[in-house]
Each structure stands twice: as structure tokens, then as C-alpha cells.
Design a protein around this motif. Sequence first.
Motif, PDB file in Angstrom:
ATOM      1  N   LYS A 153       0.691  -1.521   0.360  1.00 42.48           N
ATOM      2  CA  LYS A 153       0.254  -0.049   0.449  1.00 42.48           C
ATOM      3  C   LYS A 153       1.026   0.987  -0.267  1.00 42.48           C
ATOM      4  CE  LYS A 153      -4.234  -2.272   2.197  1.00 42.48           C
ATOM      5  NZ  LYS A 153      -4.625  -2.302   2.928  1.00 42.48           N
ATOM      6  N   LEU A 187       1.835   1.766  -3.616  1.00 40.01           N
ATOM      7  CA  LEU A 187       0.689   2.309  -4.150  1.00 40.01           C
ATOM      8  C   LEU A 187       1.172   3.581  -4.074  1.00 40.01           C
ATOM      9  CD1 LEU A 187      -1.384  -0.678  -3.879  1.00 40.01           C
ATOM     10  CD2 LEU A 187      -0.090   0.236  -6.391  1.00 40.01           C
ATOM     11  N   SER A 197       0.857   6.963  -7.196  1.00 42.80           N
ATOM     12  CA  SER A 197      -0.378   7.535  -7.067  1.00 42.80           C
ATOM     13  C   SER A 197       0.177   9.058  -7.197  1.00 42.80           C
ATOM     14  CB  SER A 197      -1.579   7.198  -6.012  1.00 42.80           C
ATOM     15  OG  SER A 197      -2.007   7.872  -6.404  1.00 42.80           O
ATOM     16  N   SER A 241       1.362   0.217 -11.369  1.00 43.37           N
ATOM     17  CA  SER A 241       0.520   0.557  -9.857  1.00 43.37           C
ATOM     18  C   SER A 241      -1.128  -0.659 -10.079  1.00 43.37           C
ATOM     19  CB  SER A 241      -0.583   1.243 -10.033  1.00 43.37           C
ATOM     20  OG  SER A 241      -1.460   1.552  -9.152  1.00 43.37           O
ATOM     21  N   GLU A 242      -1.446  -0.819 -11.662  1.00 47.86           N
ATOM     22  CA  GLU A 242      -2.226  -2.160 -11.516  1.00 47.86           C
ATOM     23  C   GLU A 242      -2.062  -3.660 -11.043  1.00 47.86           C
ATOM     24  OE1 GLU A 242      -2.607  -1.755 -15.502  1.00 47.86           O
ATOM     25  OE2 GLU A 242      -3.862  -0.210 -15.536  1.00 47.86           O
ATOM     26  N   ASN A 262      -2.296  -3.342  -7.434  1.00 48.02           N
ATOM     27  CA  ASN A 262      -3.469  -3.664  -6.886  1.00 48.02           C
ATOM     28  C   ASN A 262      -3.602  -5.635  -7.174  1.00 48.02           C
ATOM     29  OD1 ASN A 262      -4.420  -1.157  -5.740  1.00 48.02           O
ATOM     30  ND2 ASN A 262      -3.752  -0.137  -7.599  1.00 48.02           N
ATOM     31  N   GLU A 263      -4.128  -5.754  -8.168  1.00 41.08           N
ATOM     32  CA  GLU A 263      -4.352  -7.727  -8.461  1.00 41.08           C
ATOM     33  C   GLU A 263      -3.438  -8.190  -6.982  1.00 41.08           C
ATOM     34  OE1 GLU A 263      -2.747  -8.191 -12.238  1.00 41.08           O
ATOM     35  OE2 GLU A 263      -4.241  -6.662 -12.729  1.00 41.08           O
TER      36      GLU A 263
END
Length: 99
Positions: free
Chosen positions: A30, A33, A37, A86-87, A90-91
Amino acid sequence: MAGVPRAGYLSNGTYVVSAEEEKLPCRQIKDRLDLLSGQIKALPARAALEESSEPSTVGSALGRMFGGPGDGLKATADFQRATAESEALNELLVKKQCT
């Protein structure tokens, strides 16, 4: 090891998490991420500034002349890489059932 994707950024524009990244605790994923972001939010402004300046290489000049919008800009490439990473992260959060 044919058929096994290597970790990192791939030529098709995707990102594959490494074995080390898969072992990270949810909090560290996190945090990564959050950093991505921030980069993703800042990159469009950087791309606009880069687009308004002279190209620094022949390759970027040709990319701008013959490519699509944003081609030949380092910020655009950085945006695409950050988005792909990022994708993938997130996965990984979903896979690890992080809340």
C-alpha cells in the motif's frame, strides 16, 4: 523457462510483480501504491512541460512528429510504467486479500 513471464516491466506495457514483491506485507504494498499514485498525478503536468520544450534527442523528436499524442515524451513513458506497476500491485493486494 519459456512461457514464464519475468518480473518487472514487459515490452507489452504490463508489469509482473517479483517473488520478493509477492512476499511483501500488505502495508508495504500500500505504501508503494501511495508513492505511485503521487507520481501518476504529477506526470501529466511534467508531460505538458516537456511537450512545450524542445526535444532533447532525435528519437524523441521523431516520436513527437510521427507518433500519437504524448509519444516521444519521457513523462508519458513514465506514466505508462507507473500505471502498469500500480495495476499489478493492486492485483497483488487482491490476491493477498489485503483490506
